[in-house]
Design an enzyme around this catalytic site. Structure first.
Site, PDB file in Angstrom:
ATOM      1  CB  CYS A 102      -0.893  -0.143   1.093  1.00 21.30           C
ATOM      2  SG  CYS A 102      -2.290  -1.112   1.035  1.00 21.30           S
ATOM      3  CB  VAL A 103       0.519   4.500  -1.409  1.00 22.36           C
ATOM      4  CG1 VAL A 103       1.168   5.829  -1.436  1.00 22.36           C
ATOM      5  CG2 VAL A 103       0.247   3.948  -2.685  1.00 22.36           C
TER       6      VAL A 103
END
Length: 195
Positions: A102-103
């Site tokens: 995930c960012v």
């Protein structure tokens, strides 16, 4: 009749964007014309699962997003979900609860209760990602492990958020969902004595 070797093409249906499709030449009346017929789409079909096949709470969420045609309005709806996410205890921000890929930083924690249902908590350091996590928490809490494991990733397409999110956010959302399914499997194996 003319015979032609199968050729490769790109599936034109938007829900199959990027997949490869195999075509074969079909018999035609005039030898100078050939009609290409799609034979097989080599990708995971998002149409395999209907909204009605989803758990009830997830059906409602998908329905509410489908009623909003504007991508910006869907984005705002996502931020509304972020505000509804109950807080997660800081001690639960452990590596085993963290979603990889995930960012932003995201953590999800399941709890299998006596009623046989799984209840989720989640947290993120980004409001947008928190909204995505809230959507999954609200949609999958109160479901049995079997219900959670029966949900196919294609439901993400049904939400219509793809246009509102960057590719990395879309990928992170999928990673959250897959992490929740993996944790659900872990709960099942621990309650069944590791079998």
């Amino acid at each position: 009749m003319l015979a032609a070797a199968p050729s490769q093409g790109t599936c034109l249906r938007s829900r199959h964007a990027g997949c490869r499709t195999q075509f074969v030449a079909a018999p035609v009346v005039r030898p100078c014309l050939q009609r290409l017929v799609r034979r097989q789409c080599v990708c995971m079909s998002t149409a395999a699962q209907k909204v009605s096949d989803l758990p009830g709470s997830l059906q409602k969420i998908v329905g509410s997003f489908q009623m909003v045609p504007d991508p910006m309005a869907r984005y705002k709806q996502l931020l509304f979900y972020a505000a509804k996410l109950p807080p997660m205890a800081v001690e639960q921000h452990q590596p085993e609860n963290k979603v990889e890929g995930c960012v932003s930083q995201v953590w999800v924690v399941p709890e299998l209760r006596d009623d046989g249902k799984v209840y989720w908590t989640a947290d993120s350091d980004s409001q947008l990602t928190k909204g995505l996590a809230a959507l999954l928490v609200l949609g999958l809490s109160g479901c049995s492990p079997a219900e959670i494991l029966s949900v196919q990733p294609g439901f993400i397409e049904m939400l219509g958020l793809k246009q509102s999110l960057t590719p990395s956010r879309n990928n992170g959302f999928l990673n959250m969902f897959l992490k929740m399914q993996k944790l659900t499997l872990g709960l099942l194996s621990s309650t069944n004595g590791g079998s």
